[in-house]
Design an enzyme around this catalytic site. Structure first.
Site, PDB file in Angstrom:
ATOM      1  N   ARG A 256       0.854  -1.181   0.000  1.00  0.00           N
ATOM      2  CA  ARG A 256       0.000   0.000   0.000  1.00  0.00           C
ATOM      3  C   ARG A 256       0.888   1.228   0.000  1.00  0.00           C
ATOM      4  O   ARG A 256       1.465   1.592   1.034  1.00  0.00           O
ATOM      5  CB  ARG A 256      -0.901  -0.019   1.253  1.00  0.00           C
ATOM      6  CG  ARG A 256      -2.136   0.877   1.161  1.00  0.00           C
ATOM      7  CD  ARG A 256      -2.814   1.011   2.522  1.00  0.00           C
ATOM      8  NE  ARG A 256      -2.068   1.926   3.356  1.00  0.00           N
ATOM      9  CZ  ARG A 256      -2.011   1.860   4.682  1.00  0.00           C
ATOM     10  NH1 ARG A 256      -2.644   0.912   5.346  1.00  0.00           N
ATOM     11  NH2 ARG A 256      -1.304   2.745   5.356  1.00  0.00           N
TER      12      ARG A 256
ATOM     13  N   HIS B   1      -3.786   4.679   4.430  1.00  0.00           N
ATOM     14  CA  HIS B   1      -4.963   3.817   4.325  1.00  0.00           C
ATOM     15  C   HIS B   1      -6.113   4.589   3.701  1.00  0.00           C
ATOM     16  O   HIS B   1      -6.775   4.121   2.778  1.00  0.00           O
ATOM     17  CB  HIS B   1      -5.342   3.303   5.711  1.00  0.00           C
ATOM     18  CG  HIS B   1      -6.656   2.600   5.730  1.00  0.00           C
ATOM     19  ND1 HIS B   1      -6.825   1.345   5.215  1.00  0.00           N
ATOM     20  CD2 HIS B   1      -7.881   2.987   6.179  1.00  0.00           C
ATOM     21  CE1 HIS B   1      -8.102   0.975   5.346  1.00  0.00           C
ATOM     22  NE2 HIS B   1      -8.753   1.963   5.926  1.00  0.00           N
TER      23      HIS B   1
ATOM     24  N   TYR C  76       2.943   5.184  11.974  1.00  0.00           N
ATOM     25  CA  TYR C  76       3.054   3.764  12.335  1.00  0.00           C
ATOM     26  C   TYR C  76       3.981   2.922  11.455  1.00  0.00           C
ATOM     27  O   TYR C  76       4.229   1.772  11.752  1.00  0.00           O
ATOM     28  CB  TYR C  76       1.670   3.111  12.390  1.00  0.00           C
ATOM     29  CG  TYR C  76       0.825   3.296  11.136  1.00  0.00           C
ATOM     30  CD1 TYR C  76       1.043   2.512  10.006  1.00  0.00           C
ATOM     31  CD2 TYR C  76      -0.196   4.254  11.088  1.00  0.00           C
ATOM     32  CE1 TYR C  76       0.279   2.678   8.865  1.00  0.00           C
ATOM     33  CE2 TYR C  76      -0.966   4.432   9.938  1.00  0.00           C
ATOM     34  CZ  TYR C  76      -0.726   3.642   8.834  1.00  0.00           C
ATOM     35  OH  TYR C  76      -1.478   3.806   7.711  1.00  0.00           O
TER      36      TYR C  76
HETATM   37  C1  LIG Z   1     -16.157  -5.360   9.963  1.00  0.00           C
HETATM   38  C2  LIG Z   1     -15.212  -4.208   9.916  1.00  0.00           C
HETATM   39  N1  LIG Z   1     -14.308  -4.056  10.890  1.00  0.00           N
HETATM   40  C3  LIG Z   1     -13.457  -2.991  10.885  1.00  0.00           C
HETATM   41  C4  LIG Z   1     -13.500  -2.053   9.889  1.00  0.00           C
HETATM   42  C5  LIG Z   1     -12.583  -0.819   9.906  1.00  0.00           C
HETATM   43  N2  LIG Z   1     -11.547  -0.919   8.858  1.00  0.00           N
HETATM   44  C6  LIG Z   1     -11.735  -0.372   7.643  1.00  0.00           C
HETATM   45  S1  LIG Z   1     -10.465  -0.695   6.595  1.00  0.00           S
HETATM   46  C7  LIG Z   1      -9.624  -1.564   7.785  1.00  0.00           C
HETATM   47  C8  LIG Z   1      -8.317  -2.207   7.454  1.00  0.00           C
HETATM   48  C9  LIG Z   1      -8.447  -3.233   6.349  1.00  0.00           C
HETATM   49  O1  LIG Z   1      -7.194  -3.727   6.009  1.00  0.00           O
HETATM   50  P1  LIG Z   1      -6.987  -4.726   4.802  1.00  0.00           P
HETATM   51  O2  LIG Z   1      -8.004  -5.815   4.873  1.00  0.00           O
HETATM   52  O3  LIG Z   1      -5.585  -5.158   4.801  1.00  0.00           O
HETATM   53  O4  LIG Z   1      -7.349  -3.895   3.507  1.00  0.00           O
HETATM   54  P2  LIG Z   1      -6.568  -2.643   2.868  1.00  0.00           P
HETATM   55  O5  LIG Z   1      -7.195  -1.414   3.429  1.00  0.00           O
HETATM   56  O6  LIG Z   1      -5.143  -2.786   3.190  1.00  0.00           O
HETATM   57  O7  LIG Z   1      -6.828  -2.724   1.392  1.00  0.00           O
HETATM   58  C10 LIG Z   1     -10.345  -1.569   8.988  1.00  0.00           C
HETATM   59  C11 LIG Z   1      -9.910  -2.228  10.227  1.00  0.00           C
HETATM   60  C12 LIG Z   1     -14.478  -2.257   8.890  1.00  0.00           C
HETATM   61  N3  LIG Z   1     -14.600  -1.407   7.862  1.00  0.00           N
HETATM   62  N4  LIG Z   1     -15.305  -3.336   8.920  1.00  0.00           N
END
Ligand SMILES: Cc1ncc(C[n+]2csc(CCOP(=O)(O)OP(=O)(O)O)c2C)c(N)n1
Ligand SMILES: Cc1ncc(C[n+]2csc(CCOP(=O)(O)OP(=O)(O)O)c2C)c(N)n1
Ligand SMILES: [Mg+2]
Ligand SMILES: [Mg+2]
Lengths: 409, 338, 338, 409
Positions: free
Chosen positions: A307, A311, A320
């Protein structure tokens, strides 16, 4: 208190702010080395692929090995263009978000090949259940950019009537499902959709994408269990971009060798792919889609990538992770790599590239002007206020009718 | 018209649905070859094939998600959750996805499906085979909630639910699958054959999803309830000799406020009754809305007759269940004859 | 006493808890090194070590289950669910397990822990970062539900929650993390430093879990609310020039019926208010109980001021949120001055 | 309608009522063949074990191979006794349920080794989170039989105050967690508990059990993910008794090779074990517990067995599976096999066995008499009625106080 030995094993990333990142220890299979089984091979034949790394573009930007999809330059240039457009679009939208034009934005910087190459390898009639970081699919499928922007700025032309956060696109005509804000939920839904296509006797394939962090959700297991049991024609994509907001992928992965390896436990063909290699992503997706269409069921692809930016507009990655991680990331930049490959085979040059980016920038700027002519979140016009009471049910019942009246709209 | 118990009526509904619409599919835990632990889908796999009526893995979230995906593709899934107590692993898929798909996609995708689930207590099922979780679902915009109280309605409502364009949570009061229940634990089982609503047409018909029914007319007070307690209420009114008007809601979300208000405006006295715990139970919604709607007609406070704010106990089931004694006391209280 | 905003107060509470009790552990998504997406646990991993304050995988069910298991072992987990909208994957662990462990084991095992979660709308979060799901949890016997409305209470309630022997769902109104909110969307952000409840002691103190607070005394009508809307209510009463008594519930399950009833018996006019959808929202419980408790004191119907029965919209957030205009209308309606 | 080709792959069991079951096609590794890595070996060294089958007792009832735990005959006789008691108890309780003495019952016929051998291999201070089919653990840990029965008949001495369905035991003193009626929920809780023990610096191990069908639940994935990430000292047991009520294990397993193999995807040591072989279950559990105590984290054991009787008193297996399946099940009966082994090594004989069973029967009969003297569900006495309002919270609040008053108790 802080001095005592930690009594729980809590994995931590190799680098944090202040560290000098160095990925030379990352032992990745070289481009061209991975074998390519026939798409109807037994899942066990993918065991090595799940812990290896399917790559096509080597460090000299040459296409090598069994996975080279042998695409003609026209297609490669098209892929390059979609990826470049994705990046230009992302940059612009970020800037506009900073200017207060939209409430929120999420870029896909460094991961453009994941969405674009997959979309190009799939048929347009194939269904996609993406997460919020595969906007590349929309460009590859020819979604109108103005429409995309109108959604992001929630104006009167937003095809979601302002109901969703920006980047949570839906485009039924383009076989692009409604992106949920809830992580992972779409993975088992994609299996249900794929089962529906199989049930109807169609040869449509369904693909879905989640992040590395999201593999920890129960819905990941639900999806793989369903797909394994009913041999659904589905392509699972785990986009391992190394980070889940501030959380390193090791918190979801634990001691597992790779995310792809998880698929093997379900008897699902599983492949780890260089996610920054357009040709590799294309080839692996093609393989998986072909397998699905042959009635051989699901494939799990781990797209190994990074990434490149925050985020979302809500976090500062400098808090971080080590600042220069991305710059030393060994798999490079998917756009640069495809560009260099095209240049290497004499089908592209820096000047054309520059011109293309300029042209795309102009397109995006122009599109935004047009989008804004339909309003912005802040200044309107938005979808008519009464639309908040619509589409809850097929028909509003007395409660919604009264509530609308109560609001006076 | 043949006499059917509620399971037979539900089975008949599903038979009609499968026969009529090739896009209808059914799945759940043990619903395929075996026909469900209560037998609701018995014989259907044999008749329609294993790709239309099949067993699902034990993962309620997966069952709901599969239903959503299939519905988005244009199928009409009628899924079973084995007990309403086990619907919670699917709660996120229902509230975050099924209920909102039409809204968040501005109508581009829908997830119209039916989730059937045996519901309620009175069968000595202990805390994990007795729950009445309907209130949770009535707080979710975008899903409808249905609870039939007899075979005729069960079939007609289930067909209507499966032909609706909305996702529907369909709770089946398992205590009255095989016969109406008066709320007297040790009384011999009654038969649906002797009940007017035990006569069920063979073919296709629907019962509307937005209409309550006055199952007993009366002038003295109004009882608003649904499912098993409809019968307990009728019996209690009889026994207490109180001229209660009894409303069987059938559909809880959206509930039929017109029928309720008309009755309350007439009687001025109300008991709302359910088995689920009291705090934030569906009786709270009913009482809140009735006091708003009929404030000036009310003679006494609306009485909420409910389960206790405890898990459903096993051995002391009948101390938890709102049976005859408590029902009569509720009626007498609103009649101020106590 | 130092001025703190609500995030600082919560952070201070957790610091006190970690310092005082070596069995306290904290985890959640992004709560370790980063200190949480809102920063509530900032600095705590550094101070107490990665085995006391750490990152959890993105699996809310796992987070709740880990808390239950640790609590059964005698630890005191204070877990974070990143947004209340994402608590539903954990719903089964909470309702089927956490809430019932003491009961079903007859006190042999308990699962006393705290689940903290940023809650409510008003931050342009769209339908998945804005929900107020408190009503669901108030319908679960065995868990307590807390919603603070200011920094002082946030700290005192969180410490009390973590020192309680019961499992507690602790919802944090994220809209007022950084300052009170009057319900006027575009007004400049106010600071907690200028609010009496923005003064927060450094050390240990508790705010009781069973007491509401009258935050504004009045004779004309009663407003029962919690969280963000406490401030909106105060502002609306001021603006409308209505002598409303405003009750900040703080704890919803069990709610402080005595304080509510005393006020309603005095005023005879009531507005209950929350952001969550209307049908079966917590306002239903309050209205149902108030009409029972204070029937003969009520002059007009209890007014439920709530979010709509729709998902939380993004662009039209302020058409959904019960802001000044709707609040004033509610007050005027119960005062019959409209 | 019924004639058309099925368009979804829906796996079905090899045999259904009316079929003549034949398991000769079941290709199982022979007793003694599996290698035994050191308990602190890397998880990858268990890869073959996850698809193989750890067995000790061969078809001649001799203990063979590296996994033979070398137990002395005293211990073996104790194991035999616990298993026999479990069976006698189950039979009796079933009969009593049929007589209306309790509302419900679940037997563990054919699976007695799973609970008993594991309990004996663990320390009594180790914590267990069982499902409803490991009553053998209670016998092995010396739980008072009268107390167990008092729970099952929900009488005044039921230590759960009549709040739970029969067989949903709790026994804190015996480090036996509260059995939930909800499938799978205890798996990730066990990880939390194990993490708690690690955090407190104790060397306690936590073990948990679920069925083959239950592996499909999201909580299975939650548990393995947590255990892998935090290297919790936990032993996961998947009791593959081939059936989940009427549903064949293939519906949960899909195309996965074994249930044990699922553990490998998480980087967790994983072993498939002959669940009807007391010595194998004992040895594998010991290995796993030792591994956990060494700080090497979790182990996943699949106990390959067969559910010899109905799922519970609520179903008739004749309606969904071939009647004689159990009689031709190739792994036999765990009690018979251990008995024959003891006889083979000259440490037991038929007569002693018969006497033991008689003695156990007498014990169970006598215990039930005593249990019944404390009441029955039907005729009472039960726990005082007001107890339904207790233990909801640490202290009842006004709502429960009023409700108790309302009920007049
Ligand atoms: C059920 C749920 N839990 C927590 C979140 C909050 N949240 C949004 S994105 C994220 C991180 C996701 O990381 P990843 O799966 O690695 O995807 P990336 O953003 O790196 O593409 C979190 C914890 C959410 N949207 N839905
Ligand atoms: C969450 C949940 N879903 C469904 C059920 C109903 N149910 C009880 S036992 C069972 C089958 C379990 O099979 P398996 O896991 O193989 O365990 P076994 O009974 O064979 O030991 C089912 C579906 C339940 N108790 N909990
Ligand atoms: Mg990621
Ligand atoms: Mg089983």
């Amino acid at each position: 208190m802080t001095d005592r030995q930690p009594r729980l094993h809590v994995p931590s990333p190799p680098f944090r702010p202040g560290d000098e990142p160095d990925f030379s220890g990352l032992d990745l299979q070289k481009a061209g080395e991975a074998k390519r089984p026939a798409p109807d091979a037994g899942w066990k034949e993918t065991a090595d692929l799940a812990t290896g790394l399917v790559g096509v573009l080597d460090h000299n930007h040459q296409a090598v090995g069994e996975w080279d999809p042998g695409l003609n330059p026209e297609v490669l240039r098209e892929g390059l263009r979609h990826m470049a457009l994705t990046r230009v679009y992302d940059e612009r939208m970020l800037k506009l978000q900073r200017q207060g034009k939209m409430s929120f934005y999420m870029k896909s910087t460094g991961e453009e090949a994941v969405g674009v190459a997959a979309a190009m390898a799939l048929r347009k009639s194939d269904m996609v259940f993406p997460s919020y970081r595969q906007q590349g699919i929309l460009f590859a499928r020819g979604r109108d950019i103005v429409d995309m922007m109108c959604h992001c700025i929630s104006n009167s032309r937003d095809n979601l009537k302002g109901r969703q956060l920006p980047v949570h696109y839906t485009w039924a005509e383009g076989n692009f499902f409604s992106i949920s804000g809830n992580l992972g939920t779409q993975f088992p839904q994609a299996v249900g959709y794929a089962m529906g296509a199989a049930y109807k006797g169609e040869d449509q394939v369904t693909a879905s994408w989640i992040g590395d962090g999201t593999t920890a959700e129960g819905d990941f297991h639900a999806a793989l269990t369903l797909a394994s049991t009913y041999r659904a024609p589905v392509v699972f994509n785990v986009v391992n971009n190394q980070w889940a907001i501030s959380t390193w992928q090791g918190i979801a992965k634990g001691d597992a060798p790779t995310f792809a390896a998880k698929g093997l436990g379900y008897g699902i063909a599983s492949i780890r792919v260089d996610g920054n290699d357009f040709l590799a992503v294309y080839a692996a997706t093609k393989w998986a889609a072909e397998r699905a269409r042959m009635g051989k069921g699901a494939t799990m692809l781990e797209l190994f990538t990074y990434r490149g930016d925050a985020h979302s507009t809500s976090d500062d990655p400098g808090r971080y992770r080590a600042k220069t991680e991305y710059t030393v990331w060994p798999l490079g930049d998917p756009i640069e790599r495809l560009k260099n490959h095209l240049i290497g085979i004499g089908e592209w040059d820096e000047e054309r590239h520059e011109r293309m980016v300029e042209e795309l920038t102009a397109l995006v700027v122009k599109s935004y002007k047009e989008a804004e002519s339909h309003g912005t979140l802040h200044d309107g016009p938005l979808a008519p206020t009464q639309t908040i009471f619509e589409d809850v049910y097929a028909e509003p019942d007395w409660r919604l009718r009264r509530q609308r009246q109560d609001l006076g709209v | 018209m043949p006499a059917m118990n509620m399971l037979q009526a539900l089975n008949s509904a599903m038979d009609v649905l499968l026969e009529k619409n090739p896009d209808v599919v059914m799945f759940g835990e043990d619903t395929g070859y075996f026909g469900g632990v209560f037998g609701a889908t018995q014989g259907l796999q044999k008749k329609y094939g294993a790709d239309r009526v099949f067993d699902a893995p034990i993962n309620e979230a997966a069952i709901a998600a599969m239903a959503i995906g299939m519905a988005a593709k244009g199928l009409k899934p009628v899924a079973e959750i084995q007990f309403a107590d086990y619907i919670f692993p699917a709660f996120d898929q229902i509230i975050s996805e099924m209920s909102r798909l039409r809204y968040r996609s501005a109508g581009q995708f829908t997830s119209a499906c039916v989730i059937r689930s045996p519901w309620g207590g009175g069968i000595r099922g202990g805390q994990t085979h007795s729950m009445s979780p309907e209130a949770f679902f009535t707080h979710i915009p975008g899903v409808k909630v249905v609870v039939p109280s007899n075979p005729y309605d069960a079939k007609g409502l289930l067909i209507a639910a499966a032909e609706s364009d909305d996702p529907i949570i369909f709770f089946e009061p398992k205590r009255i699958y095989n016969g109406p229940f008066d709320g007297v634990p040790d009384a011999p089982l009654k038969s649906w054959a002797k009940h007017a609503k035990g006569e069920v047409p063979e073919g296709h018909y629907t019962v509307p999803l937005d209409k309550a029914e006055i199952v007993r007319e009366g002038e003295a007070c109004t009882v608003v309830t649904y499912g098993t307690l409809v019968h307990v209420a009728e019996h209690a009114a009889e026994k207490a000799g109180i001229d209660a008007e009894i409303i069987d809601l059938k559909t809880l979300a959206p509930y039929d406020i017109e029928t309720i208000a008309a009755s309350v405006n007439k009687t001025g006295r109300v008991v709302v009754a359910h088995e689920a715990p009291r705090t934030s139970g569906f009786g709270a919604e009913l009482a809140a809305q009735i006091q708003e709607e009929c404030f000036y007609a009310l003679e006494v406070p609306i009485y909420r007759l409910t389960g206790w704010d405890t898990p459903y106990p096993h051995a002391h089931e009948w101390a938890y269940f709102p049976g005859q004694a408590r029902f009569i006391r509720a009626l007498e209280t609103v009649m101020e004859t106590r």
